[in-house]
Structure formats: C-alpha cells, structure tokens
Write a protein that holds these residues in place. Structure first.
Motif, PDB file in Angstrom:
ATOM      1  N   TYR A   1       0.810  -1.223   0.000  1.00  0.00           N
ATOM      2  CA  TYR A   1       0.000   0.000   0.000  1.00  0.00           C
ATOM      3  C   TYR A   1       0.843   1.273   0.000  1.00  0.00           C
ATOM      4  O   TYR A   1       0.288   2.375  -0.006  1.00  0.00           O
ATOM      5  CB  TYR A   1      -0.959  -0.024   1.188  1.00  0.00           C
ATOM      6  CG  TYR A   1      -1.666  -1.343   1.290  1.00  0.00           C
ATOM      7  CD1 TYR A   1      -2.490  -1.784   0.255  1.00  0.00           C
ATOM      8  CD2 TYR A   1      -1.462  -2.192   2.372  1.00  0.00           C
ATOM      9  CE1 TYR A   1      -3.112  -3.028   0.312  1.00  0.00           C
ATOM     10  CE2 TYR A   1      -2.076  -3.430   2.440  1.00  0.00           C
ATOM     11  CZ  TYR A   1      -2.894  -3.845   1.405  1.00  0.00           C
ATOM     12  OH  TYR A   1      -3.501  -5.073   1.457  1.00  0.00           O
TER      13      TYR A   1
ATOM     14  N   GLY B   1       1.421   4.048  -9.242  1.00  0.00           N
ATOM     15  CA  GLY B   1       0.618   3.006  -8.620  1.00  0.00           C
ATOM     16  C   GLY B   1       1.373   1.749  -8.282  1.00  0.00           C
ATOM     17  O   GLY B   1       0.762   0.741  -7.888  1.00  0.00           O
ATOM     18  N   LEU B   2       2.701   1.779  -8.397  1.00  0.00           N
ATOM     19  CA  LEU B   2       3.518   0.614  -8.117  1.00  0.00           C
ATOM     20  C   LEU B   2       4.058   0.676  -6.681  1.00  0.00           C
ATOM     21  O   LEU B   2       4.381   1.760  -6.187  1.00  0.00           O
ATOM     22  CB  LEU B   2       4.687   0.533  -9.101  1.00  0.00           C
ATOM     23  CG  LEU B   2       4.300   0.453 -10.579  1.00  0.00           C
ATOM     24  CD1 LEU B   2       5.546   0.521 -11.450  1.00  0.00           C
ATOM     25  CD2 LEU B   2       3.520  -0.825 -10.846  1.00  0.00           C
ATOM     26  N   PRO B   3       4.187  -0.468  -6.020  1.00  0.00           N
ATOM     27  CA  PRO B   3       4.750  -0.462  -4.662  1.00  0.00           C
ATOM     28  C   PRO B   3       6.180   0.079  -4.672  1.00  0.00           C
ATOM     29  O   PRO B   3       6.967  -0.241  -5.563  1.00  0.00           O
ATOM     30  CB  PRO B   3       4.717  -1.935  -4.252  1.00  0.00           C
ATOM     31  CG  PRO B   3       3.667  -2.552  -5.110  1.00  0.00           C
ATOM     32  CD  PRO B   3       3.726  -1.818  -6.419  1.00  0.00           C
TER      33      PRO B   3
ATOM     34  N   ARG C   1       2.516   3.101  -2.382  1.00  0.00           N
ATOM     35  CA  ARG C   1       2.563   3.125  -3.840  1.00  0.00           C
ATOM     36  C   ARG C   1       3.051   4.476  -4.348  1.00  0.00           C
ATOM     37  O   ARG C   1       2.708   5.532  -3.799  1.00  0.00           O
ATOM     38  CB  ARG C   1       1.190   2.828  -4.424  1.00  0.00           C
ATOM     39  CG  ARG C   1       0.610   1.475  -4.031  1.00  0.00           C
ATOM     40  CD  ARG C   1      -0.634   1.158  -4.828  1.00  0.00           C
ATOM     41  NE  ARG C   1      -1.234  -0.107  -4.420  1.00  0.00           N
ATOM     42  CZ  ARG C   1      -2.311  -0.226  -3.661  1.00  0.00           C
ATOM     43  NH1 ARG C   1      -2.922   0.858  -3.212  1.00  0.00           N
ATOM     44  NH2 ARG C   1      -2.791  -1.409  -3.350  1.00  0.00           N
TER      45      ARG C   1
END
Length: 487
Positions: free
Chosen positions: A447, A453-455, A449
């Motif tokens: 979560y 939107g990538l970790p 990110r």
C-alpha cells in the motif's frame, strides 16, 4: 550579497594581498541573518525552519540573498560537528574553550571555505567583519587567523587529517559526516535490521546532509494538477499526491495559502495514503488521527475522508498545536468534509471510546532522526537519554489506538525515525502485551505506492511486514510505518 562564481567546482583558491581585517568593516545582511539564526538556536532553542523566515523578513531578504543566507545558516548548523573539529585543530585549542558567539562566527566562515562557492578572500573578509561587528575587534583578529589556517586545506584534506589516527569506523564517519556518534550507531543498527547490511551507512549519512526537495502535498479534490503546474510545481514520482517546487516561496502559491495544498515531505504523505488504501472489511465511516499536530497528515486525511464519505476526528493534546491542525483542515471542512479537531490526551481515547473507529493513525512523538536533512539543528539537540523518555509516549498511544479500533479495523503506527527502539521494538512490545493476541500485523508494503501506482521498492526485508523509508534510497524522510489489524 555574497561574491559567488558560477555554479560548479571551486577553481583555484583566490586570495587578496590585503588583509581581510583592513578590507571590510561591516558584514552583509545575508551573513548577518545566518549569524542571528545560529545565536537564536543556541540561546533560545529556536527551530531553524521557524526562526529563519522571521529573520529574513526583518532583514528584507528575498531571492538569491535569502537563498545564500539559508544555505549558509543551515549548512553551518548541520555540519557543526565537523567544523568544530576543524576549528579546534586550526586554533590549537578545544572548540569548547572558544566563546560560543565566536565559535558560531567560525562555523559560518568554515562553511563558506569548505562547502560553498565563495572565494576565500571574500569568505574570510566578510566573516572577520561579522566578528568585528557582533563580538569585537579582538575576536575579529582571532577569527582571521583561524580562517586563514582553515583555508590552507580543502574539506577532503581536513577530513583525512582529523580521522587519520581514528581506528573506529563509526567515529570516523561521525566526524566526516558531522553526526553524533550515537546517531551513527543507531542508524547502522537500523540499516542492518532493515536491509541486512550496513554497506549503505555512508550514503545514508551523506543524504542526511543534503537538503531535501521542497515537497508539496496536493490534497485530493481540493486542487488540480493544472493549477500546480501553472505555479511552477512538478509532479513527484514518489507519491500520488506529491509535487516538487524547484524554486520560489511556497507561500506565493494560492493553493498553499488557502490550505488546498501544503508543504509536506513525500514520505510523510505516503503514511495516510497507505492507511486509507489498505482494504477494510465492514464499515469505513469513522477515522481518527490520534496525535494530529501540527496537522500535515490530518489535512491529507481530511481531503481523503471527503472523497470517501468518511468522518475524521483529529486529536491533539496541545491546544496550540490543535489550532494548527484546525488551520490545516479548514480547506477540506469548507469543501464539506466532516472533520473535527479535539484537544485531549490520545492515551485516554481507547478507554473513553472503545471500538469506535474504523481507521486510526498514530503518528507518534519521536526523536526525528529520519528528518535530519530538514532540521539542521536536531541532531545536536537529541541524546540517547531521549529514547527511554519517549517510550511511554509511543507505546501507550498505540495501545490506546488499538482499543479505540473496532474488530477488523486498522491502525497505522508511524514515526519519523528509523531508530529500532522507536519502531520495531515498540510494535513488538505492544503486540506481545495485547490480551488474547487480539491484534495482528498486516503487510503494509503493497500500500506504499508511487505515482504510477507501483509499490515502492526496497522498503523492508522480505520476512517482515512493516516498512522503512530511507533518504538515500527513496529521496524521502526516514519514515517508519507498521499496519495493525484488530482481530
């Protein structure tokens, strides 16, 4: 302002045949402002980031002059451990035996000589004038002699000289990177725990001596990208809400003045975003920020609550800081957010309102060792004695937050410190003390990110569920985050 050549490496040392004491009678406003800040920090325990803007306004400094004063003052504060060792060797006497106002003047002069693009003659002349103006003629002569000896070597040569006979690596790094040795040891232990290696220790210390970017938080639903772009801000890749302002005063932006955006480190923004993005079973209507002052994370939570139809309670024990939280929430409240600010001890909330909240943030009081790049004086104000003193202010609020959370609800525990005693040990101790093992760790890393939107990569070991951000890895403050769920 200062005589500075174009950006780039310093050229050959430029000297003047005329003695500095004969050239300049008064210092310039930029250097004087830097000196006044150092004295305020020493005499009044002032916070540099709060005091310097007032000093600059009083001196009428803006633009390049204000930037020069800021770089000079912050650099001298940050690097005073190294500079005091240099001054002591050049003066052939302990730094502790030098009158504090004179030592502050020397720190400013040494920073110009070893770390700024200021010709030697200008650095010495202006600093001697500063000593004469604020301390006296005798001090000016002493400063002149010491700075001339300092100017005989560059920074690398001074570091090599000062550490040549030191066998201990921690002690060498403490001198070179101007950190208290106990802080170096604590960061080393944290790196070992988080990464399994201490090979990055020098890179971490260097990053904490490099000022972080001026980061803005775009509060969702309150400001759009076009407005920030038009104001000169650029999207940061680190967090979906993060922007960077390359130059200028953030107070000049209408969005910042009106609270629709705020100055906030990108790592700090990731904390409420992760709490809100983690999936939740059951209702998601009541949120709590247990230790909300001064209000940066609460402001972001209020905007997110407005988007998601939740209500937010932002609690703060200090009335003064609670007022800062109200100001931070005002834009979201004006836009329709259901958010209130309460004044009270967060350690009591769990007993007063058991099982009431769905999501709770505990941004615990801590040493701030993860934000040393932004708080230049902080490393010299903390001591190992602070760690046990802070322990009750970290464990008790986390326990209270868990009591205030309904079964299935989530609690985020965050600190702006990587110190193991403020992070791993707090979470483990609280989990062990919970009755009937009613709390479990949730892997928070998915979560955290970035804008795409990538970790975020490299935030912890594969076998652990919490996350640690690092200045040298992520370009953020050293934020720690653990996510806990009531069973």
């Amino acid at each position: 302002m200062a005589d500075q050549p174009p950006a780039g490496r310093r050229g050959p040392r430029r000297r003047s045949a005329q003695a500095p004491a004969q050239r300049q009678r008064r210092s310039d406003p930029a250097r004087e402002s830097a000196y006044l800040l150092l004295r305020a920090v020493a005499l009044q325990d002032a916070y540099a980031n709060l005091e310097l803007p007032r000093i600059l306004r009083a001196a009428g400094l803006r633009g390049r002059d204000a930037a020069f004063a800021t770089e000079l003052a912050y650099g001298a504060l940050r690097m005073q451990g190294l500079y005091d060792a240099v001054a002591a060797r050049a003066a052939d006497r302990p730094a502790s035996s030098i009158d504090p106002p004179v030592l502050d003047v020397l720190r400013l002069g040494i920073h110009q000589l070893l770390a700024m693009r200021v010709p030697d003659h200008a650095a010495v002349s202006a600093t001697v004038a500063l000593a004469r103006q604020h301390v006296g003629q005798g001090a000016a002569g002493f400063v002149n002699a010491v700075l001339r000896r300092v100017g005989e070597r560059d920074r690398d040569d001074w570091v090599a000289l000062l550490t040549a006979d030191e066998p201990d690596e921690v002690a060498r790094l403490a001198v070179e990177h101007s950190h208290p040795a106990w802080v170096v040891r604590a960061l080393r232990a944290s790196l070992l725990a988080s990464t399994g290696s201490d090979e990055e220790l020098a890179a971490l210390l260097a990053a904490q001596n490099t000022p972080g970017p001026l980061s803005l938080a775009a509060r969702p639903g309150l400001v759009d990208d076009a407005e920030l772009t038009a104001a000169g801000a650029r999207p940061s890749p680190t967090a979906p809400t993060a922007w960077t302002l390359p130059a200028g005063d953030p107070g000049d932006l209408a969005a910042v003045r009106e609270g629709r955006a705020a100055v906030q480190d990108a790592g700090s923004q990731l904390i409420p975003l992760a709490l809100v993005d983690a999936p939740l079973e059951g209702p998601d209507a009541r949120w709590l920020d247990l230790c909300a002052g001064p209000g940066g994370k609460a402001g972001l939570l209020a905007a997110l609550a407005l988007e998601r139809g939740a209500e937010l309670r932002a609690n703060e024990v200090s009335p003064h800081r609670a007022e800062l939280v109200r100001q931070s929430l005002r834009a979201a409240v004006d836009a329709g957010a259901r958010a209130e600010v309460t004044v009270g001890d967060g350690r009591d909330v769990g007993a007063e309102e058991p099982g009431r909240y769905d999501r709770v943030l505990v941004d615990a009081p801590c040493t701030g060792l993860g934000a040393l790049r932004r708080r230049p004086e902080a490393r010299w104000r903390r001591s190992p004695r602070d760690i046990p003193a802070l322990a009750p202010l970290q464990r008790a609020p986390l326990d209270s937050a868990l009591e205030a959370t309904r079964p299935g609800g989530l609690v985020a525990y965050a600190t702006c410190s990587p110190h193991l005693a403020e992070t791993h040990l707090v979470v483990r101790d609280v989990l062990k003390g919970r009755p009937d093992q009613d709390t479990e760790l949730v892997d928070v890393r998915p979560y955290l990110r970035d804008r795409a939107g990538l970790p975020l990569p490299a935030v912890g070991r594969p076998d652990e569920s919490w996350a640690q951000l690092w200045p040298h890895r992520h370009g953020t403050d050293g934020m720690f985050l653990a996510l806990l769920r009531r069973r």
